[in-house]
Design a protein around this motif. Sequence first.
Motif, PDB file in Angstrom:
ATOM      1  N   THR A 216       0.390   1.126  -2.350  1.00  0.00           N
ATOM      2  CA  THR A 216       0.563   2.513  -2.069  1.00  0.00           C
ATOM      3  C   THR A 216       0.358   2.397  -0.585  1.00  0.00           C
ATOM      4  OG1 THR A 216       0.107   4.833  -2.528  1.00  0.00           O
ATOM      5  CG2 THR A 216      -1.694   3.319  -2.532  1.00  0.00           C
ATOM      6  N   ARG A 217       0.975   3.487   0.088  1.00  0.00           N
ATOM      7  CA  ARG A 217       0.802   3.795   1.323  1.00  0.00           C
ATOM      8  C   ARG A 217      -0.316   4.523   1.648  1.00  0.00           C
ATOM      9  NH1 ARG A 217       1.702   7.831   4.266  1.00  0.00           N
ATOM     10  NH2 ARG A 217       3.303   8.712   2.850  1.00  0.00           N
ATOM     11  N   ILE A 218      -1.177   4.516   2.543  1.00  0.00           N
ATOM     12  CA  ILE A 218      -2.341   5.161   2.980  1.00  0.00           C
ATOM     13  C   ILE A 218      -2.499   5.325   4.257  1.00  0.00           C
ATOM     14  CG2 ILE A 218      -4.997   5.502   2.898  1.00  0.00           C
ATOM     15  CD1 ILE A 218      -4.989   3.415   0.502  1.00  0.00           C
ATOM     16  N   GLY A 219      -1.969   6.446   4.839  1.00  0.00           N
ATOM     17  CA  GLY A 219      -1.861   6.802   6.335  1.00  0.00           C
ATOM     18  C   GLY A 219      -0.767   6.188   6.558  1.00  0.00           C
ATOM     19  N   ARG A 220      -0.670   5.105   7.523  1.00  0.00           N
ATOM     20  CA  ARG A 220       0.475   4.263   7.937  1.00  0.00           C
ATOM     21  C   ARG A 220       0.358   2.933   7.352  1.00  0.00           C
ATOM     22  NH1 ARG A 220       1.202   5.826  14.276  1.00  0.00           N
ATOM     23  NH2 ARG A 220       1.683   8.013  13.856  1.00  0.00           N
ATOM     24  N   GLU A 221      -0.762   2.604   6.702  1.00  0.00           N
ATOM     25  CA  GLU A 221      -0.871   1.237   6.062  1.00  0.00           C
ATOM     26  C   GLU A 221      -0.300   1.254   4.708  1.00  0.00           C
ATOM     27  OE1 GLU A 221      -4.329  -1.012   6.601  1.00  0.00           O
ATOM     28  OE2 GLU A 221      -3.682  -1.407   8.580  1.00  0.00           O
ATOM     29  N   VAL A 222       0.056   0.077   4.075  1.00  0.00           N
ATOM     30  CA  VAL A 222       0.353  -0.032   2.844  1.00  0.00           C
ATOM     31  C   VAL A 222      -0.813  -0.825   2.395  1.00  0.00           C
ATOM     32  CG1 VAL A 222       1.916  -1.033   1.062  1.00  0.00           C
ATOM     33  CG2 VAL A 222       2.820  -0.023   3.010  1.00  0.00           C
ATOM     34  N   THR A 223      -1.354  -0.547   1.068  1.00  0.00           N
ATOM     35  CA  THR A 223      -2.649  -1.143   0.621  1.00  0.00           C
ATOM     36  C   THR A 223      -2.205  -1.675  -0.674  1.00  0.00           C
ATOM     37  OG1 THR A 223      -3.945   0.098   1.885  1.00  0.00           O
ATOM     38  CG2 THR A 223      -4.986  -0.870   0.067  1.00  0.00           C
ATOM     39  N   ALA A 224      -2.611  -2.822  -1.093  1.00  0.00           N
ATOM     40  CA  ALA A 224      -2.508  -3.294  -2.612  1.00  0.00           C
ATOM     41  C   ALA A 224      -3.810  -3.359  -3.090  1.00  0.00           C
ATOM     42  CB  ALA A 224      -2.169  -4.750  -2.615  1.00  0.00           C
ATOM     43  N   PHE A 225      -3.899  -2.867  -4.512  1.00  0.00           N
ATOM     44  CA  PHE A 225      -5.119  -2.962  -5.309  1.00  0.00           C
ATOM     45  C   PHE A 225      -4.899  -3.604  -6.624  1.00  0.00           C
ATOM     46  CE2 PHE A 225      -5.089   1.328  -3.163  1.00  0.00           C
ATOM     47  CZ  PHE A 225      -6.226   1.311  -2.700  1.00  0.00           C
ATOM     48  N   LEU A 226      -5.988  -4.801  -6.733  1.00  0.00           N
ATOM     49  CA  LEU A 226      -5.824  -5.551  -7.973  1.00  0.00           C
ATOM     50  C   LEU A 226      -6.727  -5.012  -8.961  1.00  0.00           C
ATOM     51  CD1 LEU A 226      -6.071  -9.346  -6.494  1.00  0.00           C
ATOM     52  CD2 LEU A 226      -4.257  -7.779  -6.628  1.00  0.00           C
ATOM     53  N   THR A 227      -5.965  -4.610 -10.098  1.00  0.00           N
ATOM     54  CA  THR A 227      -6.763  -3.633 -11.061  1.00  0.00           C
ATOM     55  C   THR A 227      -6.564  -4.077 -12.436  1.00  0.00           C
ATOM     56  OG1 THR A 227      -4.938  -2.348 -11.671  1.00  0.00           O
ATOM     57  CG2 THR A 227      -5.982  -1.492  -9.619  1.00  0.00           C
ATOM     58  N   ARG A 228      -7.653  -3.596 -13.138  1.00  0.00           N
ATOM     59  CA  ARG A 228      -7.464  -3.992 -14.755  1.00  0.00           C
ATOM     60  C   ARG A 228      -7.528  -2.470 -15.520  1.00  0.00           C
ATOM     61  NH1 ARG A 228     -12.133  -7.401 -15.662  1.00  0.00           N
ATOM     62  NH2 ARG A 228     -13.563  -5.672 -15.146  1.00  0.00           N
ATOM     63  N   PRO A 229      -6.416  -2.398 -16.149  1.00  0.00           N
ATOM     64  CA  PRO A 229      -5.925  -1.081 -16.717  1.00  0.00           C
ATOM     65  C   PRO A 229      -7.151  -0.760 -17.851  1.00  0.00           C
ATOM     66  CG  PRO A 229      -4.056  -2.663 -17.309  1.00  0.00           C
ATOM     67  CD  PRO A 229      -5.434  -3.418 -16.484  1.00  0.00           C
ATOM     68  N   THR A 230      -7.704   0.536 -17.885  1.00  0.00           N
ATOM     69  CA  THR A 230      -8.753   0.891 -19.027  1.00  0.00           C
ATOM     70  C   THR A 230      -7.973   0.806 -20.280  1.00  0.00           C
ATOM     71  OG1 THR A 230      -7.776   3.196 -18.573  1.00  0.00           O
ATOM     72  CG2 THR A 230      -9.884   2.177 -17.298  1.00  0.00           C
ATOM     73  N   ARG A 231      -6.769   1.048 -20.742  1.00  0.00           N
ATOM     74  CA  ARG A 231      -6.352   0.653 -21.850  1.00  0.00           C
ATOM     75  C   ARG A 231      -4.894   0.384 -21.712  1.00  0.00           C
ATOM     76  NH1 ARG A 231      -3.709   5.804 -23.861  1.00  0.00           N
ATOM     77  NH2 ARG A 231      -4.246   7.362 -22.291  1.00  0.00           N
TER      78      ARG A 231
END
Length: 383
Positions: free
Chosen positions: A368-383
């Motif tokens: 997702t874009r946050i301000g002017r930067e594009v950030t990647a989050f590595l995540t684990r779904p809760t379900r």
Amino acid sequence: MDAAGLSYLRSDEGAAAVAAADRLALTDASLLADVSTVRSLAGPHAPVVIEQVRARRRAAAKLGEVTGWLLTDEAVQQATPAAVAEHRARRLAWLSVHDVTCSIGAELRALVQVCPRVVGSDIDPVRARMAAHNVPRALVYVADALTPTTTADVVIADPARRSGGRRIVDPEQMSPALSALRAAYAGRSLAVKTAPGIDYDGLRRDGFDGEVEIVSLDGGVREACLWSGPVAVPGLTRATVLRSGDTGFEVVSSAPHDVDPGPAGRFLLEPDGAVIRAGLVRHYAARHDLWQLDPHIAYLTGDVVPDGVRGFEVLDEFRFTEKVLRAELRARDVGTVEILTRGAGVDPDVLRKRLKLQGSQAMTVVITRIGREVTAFLTRPTR
Ligand SMILES: C[S@@+](CC[C@H](N)C(=O)[O-])C[C@H]1O[C@@H](n2cnc3c(N)ncnc32)[C@H](O)[C@@H]1O
């Protein structure tokens, strides 16, 4: 279906033919063989008998119990799902209601459960006869919605929104048109169901001062209902989230929504489509102690995930480039990746192919874009 087909279906002979045909598979694979059986039962009426059985089977998932109902496939496609009709009816309990575009009566059935007097009308005589058969507790007749014929407390309308297979979003192209309905019922309580993608901000700019309710069912946005007159809360926007087997919830524009964006908490989540479409992301965030990553993007973050919501536990976060993401996923032996993205100009399907992952683990990546930067989050779904 024409009036003759409908009369046949309502006869004892027609009802028996439908009951017998309902014992056949009538699938695409068996249809050829089944048609000759139905012809021996119903002669020239075989097509309407088959349509009836297949339409009832398809209707069950959307409309619930429809044993003995008279339907057409097209009317079922246009009908309000039972859970949405029941939600609207609950709001109108104890009032008299006239559904001026009642079609086969999907809304009437919900209304007669809670309202003391329910009238239905439709310009299509076959549909009106079907509704009268399907919902005997309602008074049903043929009428043009634009000519008021009752003094019911509330009028509801669900204008036709398809033309030549195309879905109509502009409320002035609906049949009947929104402005014509509002003129016909000026000053009275009126609920008009419209497409979920309607430009309701534009409508407000053009002077609509009633209430806008965006309704979703099981994660899919189903409709925008425009309420006006005494039954409406003037100027309010409401997101109603309905979930099968659950109470659901609503978010309203008058609720607190003073929430500043900030860095990611333990979880990320995406609010229901009705909340996003209604422009109530911050209102929802405030209620659940969440906040946005960016004021213009609908992703929310926080340390607790609201009940019934799928959240994503943040494992790592970095500035997004394809090269870095590939390296991070390979280092974690990831082979299956779900990619969620907003405002980043990334096509998940294209990116997934280009990553060429071969590992044994699964992971969800939020980009997702946050301000002017594009950030990647590595995540684990809760379900
Ligand atoms: C989307 S369907 C309504 C579905 C209904 N709410 C239900 O859940 O089954 C629209 C209906 O509006 C009817 N209609 C279109 N123009 C009309 C008019 N001027 N007056 C009354 N009914 C009209 C159509 O015949 C059709 O049955």
